[in-house]
Design a protein around this motif. Sequence first.
Motif, PDB file in Angstrom:
ATOM      1  N   GLU A   4       0.828  -1.205   0.000  1.00 38.36           N
ATOM      2  CA  GLU A   4       0.000   0.000   0.000  1.00 38.36           C
ATOM      3  C   GLU A   4       0.862   1.255   0.000  1.00 38.36           C
ATOM      4  OE1 GLU A   4      -3.079   2.372   2.985  1.00 38.36           O
ATOM      5  OE2 GLU A   4      -2.642   0.236   3.338  1.00 38.36           O
ATOM      6  N   GLU A   5       1.942   1.236   0.759  1.00 40.47           N
ATOM      7  CA  GLU A   5       2.804   2.408   0.888  1.00 40.47           C
ATOM      8  C   GLU A   5       3.856   2.502  -0.209  1.00 40.47           C
ATOM      9  OE1 GLU A   5       4.407   2.150   4.829  1.00 40.47           O
ATOM     10  OE2 GLU A   5       2.458   2.442   5.809  1.00 40.47           O
TER      11      GLU A   5
ATOM     12  N   ASP B 154       5.537   2.597  -4.122  1.00 39.08           N
ATOM     13  CA  ASP B 154       5.240   3.272  -5.387  1.00 39.08           C
ATOM     14  C   ASP B 154       5.237   2.284  -6.551  1.00 39.08           C
ATOM     15  OD1 ASP B 154       5.093   5.798  -4.196  1.00 39.08           O
ATOM     16  OD2 ASP B 154       7.267   6.073  -4.333  1.00 39.08           O
TER      17      ASP B 154
ATOM     18  N   SER C  73       4.150  -0.887  -8.941  1.00 36.89           N
ATOM     19  CA  SER C  73       2.969  -1.673  -9.303  1.00 36.89           C
ATOM     20  C   SER C  73       3.219  -3.123  -8.919  1.00 36.89           C
ATOM     21  CB  SER C  73       2.693  -1.558 -10.803  1.00 36.89           C
ATOM     22  OG  SER C  73       2.364  -0.232 -11.157  1.00 36.89           O
TER      23      SER C  73
ATOM     24  N   GLU D  26      -7.151  -3.282  -2.730  1.00 36.96           N
ATOM     25  CA  GLU D  26      -7.346  -2.937  -4.143  1.00 36.96           C
ATOM     26  C   GLU D  26      -7.936  -1.534  -4.281  1.00 36.96           C
ATOM     27  OE1 GLU D  26      -8.078  -6.564  -7.079  1.00 36.96           O
ATOM     28  OE2 GLU D  26      -9.458  -6.630  -5.383  1.00 36.96           O
TER      29      GLU D  26
ATOM     30  N   LYS E  20      -7.532   0.936  -2.230  1.00 38.91           N
ATOM     31  CA  LYS E  20      -6.540   1.927  -1.812  1.00 38.91           C
ATOM     32  C   LYS E  20      -5.484   2.169  -2.893  1.00 38.91           C
ATOM     33  CE  LYS E  20      -7.001   0.842   3.123  1.00 38.91           C
ATOM     34  NZ  LYS E  20      -6.339   0.219   4.294  1.00 38.91           N
ATOM     35  N   VAL E  21      -5.072   1.100  -3.587  1.00 36.94           N
ATOM     36  CA  VAL E  21      -3.980   1.259  -4.562  1.00 36.94           C
ATOM     37  C   VAL E  21      -4.486   1.484  -5.982  1.00 36.94           C
ATOM     38  CG1 VAL E  21      -2.458  -0.160  -3.153  1.00 36.94           C
ATOM     39  CG2 VAL E  21      -3.775  -1.237  -4.989  1.00 36.94           C
TER      40      VAL E  21
ATOM     41  N   ARG F 256      -2.808   0.421  -9.615  1.00 41.81           N
ATOM     42  CA  ARG F 256      -1.402   0.075  -9.366  1.00 41.81           C
ATOM     43  C   ARG F 256      -1.241  -1.378  -8.936  1.00 41.81           C
ATOM     44  NH1 ARG F 256       1.909   0.343  -4.968  1.00 41.81           N
ATOM     45  NH2 ARG F 256       0.365   1.435  -3.669  1.00 41.81           N
ATOM     46  N   GLY F 257      -2.313  -2.002  -8.453  1.00 42.93           N
ATOM     47  CA  GLY F 257      -2.219  -3.376  -7.966  1.00 42.93           C
ATOM     48  C   GLY F 257      -3.263  -4.280  -8.579  1.00 42.93           C
TER      49      GLY F 257
END
Length: 510
Positions: A338-339, A341, A343, A375, A377-378, A381-382
């Motif tokens: 989560e923290e 940068d 992917s 999912e 939150k990101v 990117r995820g």
Amino acid sequence: MDSAGEILVLPFYGQGHLFPAMELCTHLASRNYNPTLIIPSYLSSSIPHSLRTHPSVVVVDIPADPSDLQPPPPKIAATSSTSSGRGRGRGRRNPFESQHQQLGNGIETYLTARCKEEGYVSPKCVVVDVMMSWSKELFHEFGLQIACFFTSGACSEAMDYACWKQGAAEMKPGDTKILPGLPEDMALAYSDLDRKPRMGGGGGGRGSHGPPSGDRMRHGPPGPGQKPRWLDEIEGSVAMLINTCDELEHEFIHYIGTQTGKPVWGVGPLLPEEYWKSAGSLIHDGKVRSSGRKSNYTEEEVNQWLNGKPGKSVIYISFGSEVGPTTEEYEQLATALEESDWSFIWVIQANSGKTGPLLGIQNDQEGGYFPHGLEEKVGDRGLIIQGWAPQLLILSHPSTGGFLSHCGWNSTVEAIGCGVPVLAWPIRGDQFYNAKLIVCHLKVGCKVSNGGSSRPVKKENIAEGINTLMSDQEIHKRAADIRGGFDTGFPASSVSALDAFVDFIKKKAS
């Protein structure tokens, strides 16, 4: 051309053992032999149509019920005793006792019927997965010579043996021990012995070939520095086949042969033919493997997601279907992602975070860990995959720049062959030495560093490891160089080794 003869192949129960055995069959068939792959019936769905219809390969399905593949109650485990035979008529001792009995009885029935056929010709050899060493007694009753098959690499077996010979069990904190006959960069540090106890053969050491039973259930598998169990498991065999190649592990293959006095051949990595033909291009799992498992994303959806990412920008995270971190460590991983940068693709099995002897054929149980809310939150990117993931596609995609892995051998060689660096998070057994091979000898990765494997992994350890892996250009260059050595396809050393093995068997059988 007349057939050179029949070779039986008996894999262990999980897909991680079945897939290399299937590939071994195709290589033996290309050398004019007729391989017969013997499997319990519940693995039938994992056999691809191409193998079922292969003109030289026979697949024998032995009726077996996997429903009782559960660990015995602690009371039973504590009073059980080790079984060296097929367990016929003896009470159940371990989670696999019934499977051994069903499979052993089925094989005996099959071979007995074969012997009564007119014109029957005995198989030249049976290749037995070392985790199925209980079956040697059965095959010897039919006069068959046995070659032991290791689906793991040579480094882990060699390190087991060298640690035992050099008395690693007596090492003290701060000690380092050179292991004569092995590369100096594999010198053993005391921290290499610091391992977290886990159920299901995942305890303090190597030697976790096969299910926990008898003494293993009472005391755990042999720890580093103790006599490796595989030495007993190869007794009575005429040769050893290892799922590796000289290009990766020459020193370790040579060491095992020297120490055991048996012929040892690296005949792998035993990956699909399409894997070796696709150097520099995408590998589509759906074309080469029958998973028989569910997923929340199709292979094409995963491919489309990766297509939207820059080159080498995605870290792939998967611990396979048998082992993984604890629930608490999964939570730390979720926070680190989560923290971060970077992917990521994170594969989560239904049993994630649970302990016990988990196999790929058991991974549909519910109640495991899931990172709810991650999912959202990101965002894009995820990508979190539940269940089956197209691992070969992901590793071969140019957007993938790293692999956070438990370092199971199949995953290790798949990544190396695709030129993807590895962030090692070993959990049990051979994974610790596979990680050491990756980091110290091949230098194609780094390890999640937490000051010792017995300590819980924290988000800071994970974040630092991901940043190092994805940013270190030397690691990426080394991974690309090793991958370049496989541009011509299946390793030349393994082609020669397979030729030498079948010539050896032919002479032994004459």
